[in-house]
Design a protein around this motif. Structure first.
Motif, PDB file in Angstrom:
ATOM      1  N   PRO A 171      -0.658  34.442 141.398  1.00  0.00           N
ATOM      2  CA  PRO A 171      -0.033  35.258 140.282  1.00  0.00           C
ATOM      3  C   PRO A 171      -0.913  34.961 139.011  1.00  0.00           C
ATOM      4  N   TYR A 172      -1.567  35.684 138.537  1.00  0.00           N
ATOM      5  CA  TYR A 172      -1.551  35.941 137.801  1.00  0.00           C
ATOM      6  C   TYR A 172      -1.195  36.593 136.613  1.00  0.00           C
ATOM      7  N   ASP A 173      -0.105  37.182 136.501  1.00  0.00           N
ATOM      8  CA  ASP A 173       0.204  37.623 135.675  1.00  0.00           C
ATOM      9  C   ASP A 173       1.933  36.359 135.231  1.00  0.00           C
ATOM     10  N   HIS A 174       2.208  35.292 135.733  1.00  0.00           N
ATOM     11  CA  HIS A 174       2.789  34.826 134.991  1.00  0.00           C
ATOM     12  C   HIS A 174       1.677  33.213 134.906  1.00  0.00           C
ATOM     13  N   PRO A 175       2.603  32.827 134.118  1.00  0.00           N
ATOM     14  CA  PRO A 175       1.939  31.414 132.798  1.00  0.00           C
ATOM     15  C   PRO A 175       1.462  30.646 134.131  1.00  0.00           C
ATOM     16  N   ILE A 176       0.306  30.062 134.128  1.00  0.00           N
ATOM     17  CA  ILE A 176       0.001  29.114 134.823  1.00  0.00           C
ATOM     18  C   ILE A 176       0.819  27.561 134.982  1.00  0.00           C
ATOM     19  N   SER A 177       1.397  26.800 133.788  1.00  0.00           N
ATOM     20  CA  SER A 177       2.064  26.768 133.833  1.00  0.00           C
ATOM     21  C   SER A 177       3.342  26.206 133.840  1.00  0.00           C
ATOM     22  N   GLN A 178       3.811  27.444 134.139  1.00  0.00           N
ATOM     23  CA  GLN A 178       5.051  28.086 134.633  1.00  0.00           C
ATOM     24  C   GLN A 178       5.653  28.411 136.420  1.00  0.00           C
ATOM     25  N   ARG A 179       3.926  28.528 136.807  1.00  0.00           N
ATOM     26  CA  ARG A 179       3.423  29.531 138.209  1.00  0.00           C
ATOM     27  C   ARG A 179       4.082  28.754 139.327  1.00  0.00           C
TER      28      ARG A 179
END
Length: 517
Positions: A171-179
């Motif tokens: 899901p690219y619409d959420h920060p990778i660190s919190q994904r």
């Protein structure tokens, strides 16, 4: 659901969705219990030869564990440790892997979806990790959290799929660190089947386990498998700190991990089928043994990602004969050690859902069923060497898994006497379509695919000449319209949301590097 219902205009409203669901059975199939003979091309002497070669690699070549904690653990366990190299005595390896359970039960939040696992039981798990998708309009693009939710909903509704997995698409619409937090919540929220947990960092794995504890209870995790982690090795013969730390997070809480060397045959293994299996086997055994150093008796699964490499381009290939042969061999090795094992299924290298994708996927599906795999991962959607998840292929792959399930169940003799009695009753030149036995059994006697068109060309043309991609996308849209969420307990849902909110406050959105590497 019939093809007529599939093509009907979408009806709106909760009542309409309930009425439509009456035409589609979404009850999950039980864990597959195989009743067909396994394909075992190696003789006992050849199994012993692979085992001896693998043990020689472990004792004399060694495995690199790039992780101070693991090195200290191995030293305490009695292994020879030199720098980052660990040399494993075959006796120690055999002692450790003997404590891995040969079978256990996966527990889902809906107990009706619990799964006996291992030995002759198998489960189908959808693909994960796709950075792109082909969506409901068959457009290739970056995925979002909503796209991920759609795949989790489809996983929930497809009977042959036994798990909602985790990040089927990124899901690219959420920060990778919190994904990882939102991915785990989506897996739990949109399906009440078992699921997978992110292992992209040790802390991410700990977050998954804490969320699983909120869903099931701390004490429950101590004695029940509820979530699966995957830990990939770096072939040849390297395990790194990220994967080993994630492995510890799962094993310490008694949750199963897939110990998966990442094999590109001919690139990071010798250009030889048996030598590749010997190296892969050594890599898998070293990780399986380490799970038991972490916690004796915790469940663990002999894993691998298996591909061969084109010597023309260096690209990974799917559906090749050697991949099937290696799956047969790995199945024999896992049974030799008495541990459950994972493989990959319905893999395609095609860029669209075309004949290549179908042929590659069918080749692999049949091989892994005959090889006796237990955890059959990447069972729906995989195409373009895993670069995208195809919505259309997801639907058709799931039906292919249902067909494979029916085949692997073996021959049903329950009604043989009644059926054979129909022969003299019908006699020469007659037909069985109106016979009482046929009328009683026709719906389940022979598998009737819904995604494959078997009508005459005239009927197919009269109905619009719809090809399989369009049929599958129509089916996916209808299913998503019918979907009803299996509601989480209100208090559990609130606790999960609170945990996500707290962790997202603690993890800076820009802190991707520290969390993921």
């Amino acid at each position: 659901m019939t093809s007529t219902a599939a093509a009907a205009p979408l009806r709106r409203g909760r009542g309409a969705r309930k009425a439509q669901r009456l035409t589609r059975d979404i009850t999950m199939l039980p864990a597959l219990k195989r009743r067909l003979p396994l394909t075992e091309p190696m003789t006992p002497d050849q199994v012993a030869r692979i085992d001896a070669a693998s043990m020689d690699i472990l004792e004399n070549v060694g495995v690199m564990f790039r992780d101070p904690t693991a090195l200290a653990d191995w030293a305490r366990a009695g292994a020879k440790v030199v720098g980052e190299m660990v040399y494993l005595d075959r006796g120690l390896v055999r002692e450790l892997i003997a404590t891995i359970p040969e079978s256990f039960t996966y527990h889902a939040r809906n107990p009706a979806n619990n799964l006996p696992f291992g030995a002759d039981h198998a489960m189908f798990v959808p693909m994960t990790g796709a950075p792109f998708l082909r969506d409901l309009d068959d457009v290739r693009r970056n995925p979002t959290l909503d796209d991920l939710a759609n795949f989790h909903k489809l996983s929930h509704m497809l009977p042959a799929i036994h798990s909602s997995a985790h990040h089927i698409v990124e899901p690219y619409d959420h920060p990778i660190s919190q994904r990882h937090l939102r991915i785990t919540y989506s897996s739990m929220k949109h399906s009440d089947k078992t699921f997978m947990g992110m292992t992209t960092s040790p802390k991410n794995a700990e977050d998954v386990i804490e969320m699983a504890a909120l869903l099931f209870g701390d004490d429950f995790l101590e004695s029940h498998a509820v979530v699966t982690g995957n830990c990939n090795g770096n072939s040849p013969l390297v395990w790194d700190e990220t994967m080993l730390g994630a492995m510890r997070a799962f094993c310490r809480r008694n949750q199963p991990v897939l110990c998966s060397p990442f094999v590109l045959g001919g690139a990071n293994t010798p250009a030889s089928v048996p030598a590749t299996v010997a190296q892969l086997n050594a890599e898998a055994l070293s990780a399986l043994a380490y799970t038991q150093v972490i916690r004796r008796g915790c469940p663990a699964i002999y894993g691998h990602y298996l591909s061969t490499v084109s010597m023309k381009s260096g690209a990974p290939m799917a559906g090749t004969p050697e991949i099937s042969l290696m799956n047969f061999m790995i199945g024999q090795m896992a049974r030799f050690y008495g541990v459950p094992w994972r493989t990959s299924n319905t893999l395609g290298g095609a860029k669209t859902f075309d004949a290549q994708a179908g042929y590659e996927s069918a080749m692999t599906l049949n091989a892994v069923l005959m090889a006796g795999a237990n955890y059959i991962w990447h069972s729906a959607g995989w195409n373009e060497a895993g670069m995208h998840c195809s919505t259309a292929k997801f639907i058709v792959d799931a039906e292919m898994c249902a067909m494979g399930y029916r085949m692997a169940e073996g021959i049903n003799w329950d009604d043989f006497e009644d059926a054979i009695a129909a022969v003299p009753e019908t006699g020469p030149g007659g037909h069985y379509l109106g016979h009482p036995h046929t009328l009683e059994h026709f719906q389940k006697a022979f598998f009737m695919p819904e995604m494959f068109d078997n009508n005459s060309i005239e009927q197919w043309q009269a109905e619009g000449g719809v090809e399989i991609t369009e049929r599958a996308l129509t089916r996916a849209r209808a299913m998503l319209n019918e979907y009803e969420e299996p509601k989480l307990d209100v208090a559990v849902d609130e606790a999960l949301r609170d945990y996500i909110a707290r962790r997202e406050r603690e993890i800076p959105a820009a802190d991707a590097l520290n969390q993921e590497h």
